[in-house]
Scaffold this motif. Structure first.
Motif, short mmCIF file in Angstrom:
data_model
loop_
_atom_site.label_atom_id
_atom_site.label_comp_id
_atom_site.label_asym_id
_atom_site.label_seq_id
_atom_site.Cartn_x
_atom_site.Cartn_y
_atom_site.Cartn_z
N TYR A 34 0.85 -1.19 0.00
CA TYR A 34 0.00 0.00 0.00
C TYR A 34 0.89 1.24 0.00
N HIS A 35 0.71 2.10 -1.00
CA HIS A 35 1.56 3.28 -1.14
C HIS A 35 0.79 4.58 -0.91
N GLY A 36 -0.40 4.49 -0.37
CA GLY A 36 -1.23 5.68 -0.14
C GLY A 36 -0.95 6.32 1.20
N ASN A 37 -1.77 7.28 1.53
CA ASN A 37 -1.66 8.01 2.79
C ASN A 37 -2.41 7.28 3.90
N TRP A 38 -2.00 7.56 5.11
CA TRP A 38 -2.65 7.02 6.31
C TRP A 38 -3.19 8.18 7.14
N ALA A 39 -4.33 7.97 7.77
CA ALA A 39 -4.86 8.90 8.77
C ALA A 39 -4.53 8.30 10.13
N VAL A 40 -3.83 9.05 10.96
CA VAL A 40 -3.45 8.57 12.28
C VAL A 40 -3.93 9.57 13.33
N ALA A 41 -4.22 9.04 14.51
CA ALA A 41 -4.73 9.90 15.57
C ALA A 41 -4.24 9.40 16.92
N VAL A 42 -4.25 10.30 17.88
CA VAL A 42 -3.87 9.97 19.25
C VAL A 42 -4.84 10.69 20.18
N GLY A 43 -5.12 10.08 21.31
CA GLY A 43 -6.01 10.71 22.28
C GLY A 43 -5.71 10.25 23.68
N ALA A 44 -6.07 11.07 24.64
CA ALA A 44 -5.91 10.73 26.05
C ALA A 44 -7.01 11.43 26.84
N THR A 45 -7.43 10.82 27.92
CA THR A 45 -8.48 11.39 28.76
C THR A 45 -7.99 11.55 30.19
N ARG A 46 -8.79 12.24 30.98
CA ARG A 46 -8.50 12.49 32.40
C ARG A 46 -7.19 13.23 32.60
N LEU A 47 -6.96 14.24 31.78
CA LEU A 47 -5.70 14.98 31.83
C LEU A 47 -5.78 16.26 32.65
N HIS A 48 -6.96 16.76 32.92
CA HIS A 48 -7.09 18.06 33.57
C HIS A 48 -6.28 18.13 34.86
N GLY A 49 -5.42 19.13 34.94
CA GLY A 49 -4.61 19.34 36.13
C GLY A 49 -3.34 18.52 36.18
N ARG A 50 -3.15 17.65 35.23
CA ARG A 50 -1.95 16.81 35.25
C ARG A 50 -0.74 17.62 34.78
N ARG A 51 0.42 17.21 35.23
CA ARG A 51 1.67 17.82 34.81
C ARG A 51 2.68 16.72 34.54
N ARG A 52 3.79 17.10 33.92
CA ARG A 52 4.80 16.08 33.65
C ARG A 52 5.46 15.65 34.94
N TRP A 53 5.91 14.40 34.98
CA TRP A 53 6.58 13.86 36.15
C TRP A 53 7.99 14.43 36.25
#
Length: 93
Positions: A14-33
């Protein structure tokens, strides 16, 4: 994930394009470790993160970092973490 998509594309011809996505929930107020007591205090303000983009076969072969940056760059910037993941956001040389 992008490497797996590349391998599938190559494997099935397959030599066509791909649609890719990412998602995450419950992030409100979170910060990096951080191990530091004086770590980063940038907190994520939304509850969810969703981002999608298209990827060409050429990008899957040579520019996976660019695709990753399009998908995760906004999240990492909001958490002041982009420099921590610079290696994953860089393309193959």
């Amino acid at each position: 994930m992008l490497e797996l998509i590349r391998l599938i594309s190559d494997g099935v011809g397959y030599h066509g394009n791909w649609a890719v996505a990412v998602g995450a929930t419950r992030l409100h107020g979170r910060r990096r470790w951080s191990q530091s007591l004086f770590g980063n205090n940038h907190r994520y303000s939304a509850d969810t993160y969703e981002e999608s983009t298209g990827a060409t076969l050429a990008e899957l072969h040579n520019a996976q970092g660019t695709v990753t940056r399009r998908l995760l760059g906004p999240l990492l910037r909001s958490l002041d973490s982009e420099e921590v993941f610079e290696g994953a956001l860089a393309d193959k040389e």
